[in-house]
Design a protein around this motif. Structure first.
Motif, short mmCIF file in Angstrom:
data_model
loop_
_atom_site.label_atom_id
_atom_site.label_comp_id
_atom_site.label_asym_id
_atom_site.label_seq_id
_atom_site.Cartn_x
_atom_site.Cartn_y
_atom_site.Cartn_z
N LEU A 138 0.86 -1.19 0.00
CA LEU A 138 0.00 0.00 0.00
C LEU A 138 0.89 1.24 0.00
N LYS A 139 0.56 2.19 -0.88
CA LYS A 139 1.34 3.42 -0.95
C LYS A 139 0.41 4.63 -0.97
N VAL A 140 0.64 5.53 -0.02
CA VAL A 140 -0.01 6.84 -0.02
C VAL A 140 1.11 7.85 -0.21
N PRO A 141 1.29 8.37 -1.41
CA PRO A 141 2.44 9.25 -1.68
C PRO A 141 2.60 10.35 -0.64
N GLY A 142 3.82 10.43 -0.11
CA GLY A 142 4.14 11.45 0.88
C GLY A 142 3.83 11.08 2.31
N LEU A 143 3.10 9.97 2.52
CA LEU A 143 2.71 9.60 3.88
C LEU A 143 3.15 8.19 4.27
N MET A 144 2.97 7.21 3.39
CA MET A 144 3.31 5.84 3.78
C MET A 144 3.53 4.97 2.55
N ASP A 145 4.36 3.96 2.73
CA ASP A 145 4.62 2.94 1.72
C ASP A 145 4.90 1.66 2.50
N VAL A 146 3.89 0.80 2.65
CA VAL A 146 3.98 -0.31 3.61
C VAL A 146 3.54 -1.62 2.98
N LYS A 147 4.00 -2.71 3.57
CA LYS A 147 3.61 -4.04 3.13
C LYS A 147 2.21 -4.38 3.62
N VAL A 148 1.56 -5.30 2.91
CA VAL A 148 0.21 -5.74 3.25
C VAL A 148 0.24 -7.24 3.52
N GLN A 149 -0.38 -7.64 4.63
CA GLN A 149 -0.53 -9.06 4.97
C GLN A 149 -2.00 -9.45 4.91
N ALA A 150 -2.26 -10.67 4.44
CA ALA A 150 -3.63 -11.19 4.45
C ALA A 150 -4.01 -11.57 5.87
N VAL A 151 -5.21 -11.17 6.30
CA VAL A 151 -5.68 -11.47 7.66
C VAL A 151 -7.16 -11.85 7.61
N ALA A 152 -7.60 -12.50 8.66
CA ALA A 152 -9.03 -12.79 8.85
C ALA A 152 -9.33 -12.57 10.33
N THR A 153 -10.39 -13.16 10.83
CA THR A 153 -10.75 -12.92 12.23
C THR A 153 -10.15 -13.97 13.15
N ALA A 154 -9.92 -13.56 14.39
CA ALA A 154 -9.51 -14.48 15.44
C ALA A 154 -10.76 -15.13 16.03
N GLY A 155 -10.56 -15.97 17.02
CA GLY A 155 -11.69 -16.67 17.63
C GLY A 155 -12.69 -15.74 18.30
N ASP A 156 -12.24 -14.53 18.70
CA ASP A 156 -13.15 -13.59 19.35
C ASP A 156 -13.85 -12.67 18.37
N GLY A 157 -13.66 -12.89 17.08
CA GLY A 157 -14.35 -12.09 16.07
C GLY A 157 -13.63 -10.82 15.68
N ARG A 158 -12.45 -10.59 16.23
CA ARG A 158 -11.69 -9.39 15.88
C ARG A 158 -10.75 -9.67 14.72
N LEU A 159 -10.61 -8.68 13.86
CA LEU A 159 -9.69 -8.81 12.74
C LEU A 159 -8.26 -8.86 13.29
N GLU A 160 -7.48 -9.83 12.83
CA GLU A 160 -6.12 -10.00 13.33
C GLU A 160 -5.16 -9.08 12.58
N VAL A 161 -5.20 -7.81 12.94
CA VAL A 161 -4.40 -6.80 12.25
C VAL A 161 -2.94 -6.89 12.71
N PRO A 162 -1.98 -6.87 11.78
CA PRO A 162 -0.56 -6.94 12.18
C PRO A 162 -0.19 -5.80 13.13
N THR A 163 0.70 -6.09 14.06
CA THR A 163 1.11 -5.07 15.03
C THR A 163 2.51 -4.53 14.77
N LYS A 164 3.22 -5.09 13.79
CA LYS A 164 4.62 -4.69 13.59
C LYS A 164 4.84 -4.06 12.22
N GLY A 165 4.13 -2.99 11.95
CA GLY A 165 4.46 -2.17 10.79
C GLY A 165 3.74 -2.47 9.50
N ASP A 166 3.03 -3.59 9.41
CA ASP A 166 2.32 -3.93 8.18
C ASP A 166 0.84 -3.59 8.29
#
Length: 400
Positions: free
Chosen positions: A262-290
């Protein structure tokens, strides 16, 4: 057994529509070693799910079956699209062994043991799918095929939990997106607000207190008041723009090569990881920069669906990858690169804030027209619960 051919036929139509403009390149042995068995597993999962949608004895089984059918139709269509890119022919029917198992399972419909047998069969299929993904073939395959395998993994893991040992576990509500666990962004805003209030109070005191106010004091008061008001309201995030149309659509329309950047010119250029939900229904969003891509939704370049990318505003370690998301202006251009190296550009057209755990369901399962949704947290922060009060969503429309 003609019924078992229906999903494959539909997917071939999808491939013709979605992959027609993509130049074909030669498939590697690893491409076929992954795509063919993965596709056959998907066809079997879909066929078994379709039976349980009507034959399951409980609402939970029928609901889980519908979700499995929906998720794996999209995964299978995705494989069909990528196979067309590498000029690879995929199987159009389930294997002989799987057909026998489907017939055996169908014979139990209407009987006490059907639900348990169906869950056991689906559990085995999903476990086999994960073994395939963990094997060498995806790692040695072309980038687009590897991206498809990486995108399938969290969806298969999520669906496996639904049919795991024990009772049926239907997902009762849309996923929640908790993308702020540090609170420093909210704390910084609170500090800024307090400073702004101090300047406003100081300005009013300079202007109003006392029998006579000198010119110098009046100027200082006006300056303090103006600075305080700018600090207080200048950075406020407001809803604006028109949210692109959303409505449920065929899963095949969401199929394309998964995103990797994902690239937002002038603000961010970051990697994307595929995710789904954990057992509690929350999206498992990466915590280390992605950034996390909702892998059960649409991919960039698809004919329909929401490409949902979520990132942390902050974590316990500091500011997150989406800490500056609220600074992205309307009409900004955003690029999402897929696993085949193709860039897809979007224009930001709307901004919305929603109460935490109350995101619109259509973010996860709808949009007849293709759109992008960038999601993070905003609002006040509860340090005890380690949770923000709201989500911030930026919507984009494709430019290509």
């Amino acid at each position: 057994m003609k019924l078992l051919r229906v999903p494959a036929a539909l997917l071939l139509v999808a491939a013709g529509v979605l992959g027609a403009t993509q130049p074909a390149s030669a498939a590697t042995p690893a491409d076929g070693a992954y795509l063919a068995p993965a596709h056959q597993l998907n066809l079997t999962i879909i066929a078994a799910a379709r039976t349980a949608v009507t034959q399951g004895s409980t609402p939970c089984i029928r609901k889980v079956a519908a979700q499995l059918e929906r998720d794996h139709l999209k995964l299978a269509a995705q494989e069909t699209v990528v196979a067309a890119r590498v000029d690879l022919e995929l199987p159009t029917t389930v294997s002989t062994d799987e057909r026998r198992q489907l017939i055996t399972l169908a014979a139990k419909s209407g009987k006490d043991g059907y639900d348990a047998a169906w869950m056991s069969f689906q559990r085995q299929l999903h476990q086999d799918y994960l073994k395939l993904i963990a094997g060498d073939a995806p790692k040695e395959a072309s980038p687009a095929v590897e991206a498809v395998a990486n995108g399938a993994k969290p969806v298969v893991e999520m669906d496996l939990r639904l049919v795991g040992p024990g009772q049926c576990k239907a997902q009762v509500r849309p996923p929640s997106v908790d993308t702020g666990t540090g609170g420093m962004v909210a704390d910084a805003k609170e500090t800024r607000t307090r400073a702004a209030l101090g300047l406003v109070v100081l300005g009013l005191l300079l202007l109003l207190v006392g029998k006579s106010v000198s010119v110098r004091r009046r100027l200082l008061g006006i300056g303090a008041l103006a600075a305080g008001l700018v600090m207080m309201f200048g950075g406020t995030v407001r809803d604006t723009g028109s949210v692109p149309q959303a409505a449920a659509g065929p899963q095949a329309r969401e199929a394309a090569v998964p995103p990797v950047q994902l690239k937002v010119p002038g603000l961010m250029d970051v990697k994307v990881q595929a995710v789904a939900t954990a057992g509690d229904g929350r999206l498992e969003v990466p915590t280390k920069g992605d950034v996390g891509w909702w892998a059960a939704g649409a991919a960039p370049g698809a004919q329909g669906g929401t490409v949902l990318l979520a990132g942390h505003v902050d974590t316990a370690a500091g500011r997150g990858v989406f800490a500056q998301l609220e600074k992205v202006p309307m009409d900004a251009r955003v690029a999402v690169t897929d696993g085949a190296g193709e860039q897809h550009w979007y224009r930001i057209v709307a901004r919305r804030t929603y109460k935490q755990d109350n995101l619109p369901p259509d973010l996860f399962n709808g949009a007849m027209k293709p759109r992008l949704a960038l999601v993070t947290c905003t609002g006040s922060y509860d340090h005890k619960a380690k949770k923000y009060s709201h989500n911030l969503v930026l919507y984009g429309e494709p430019l290509d």
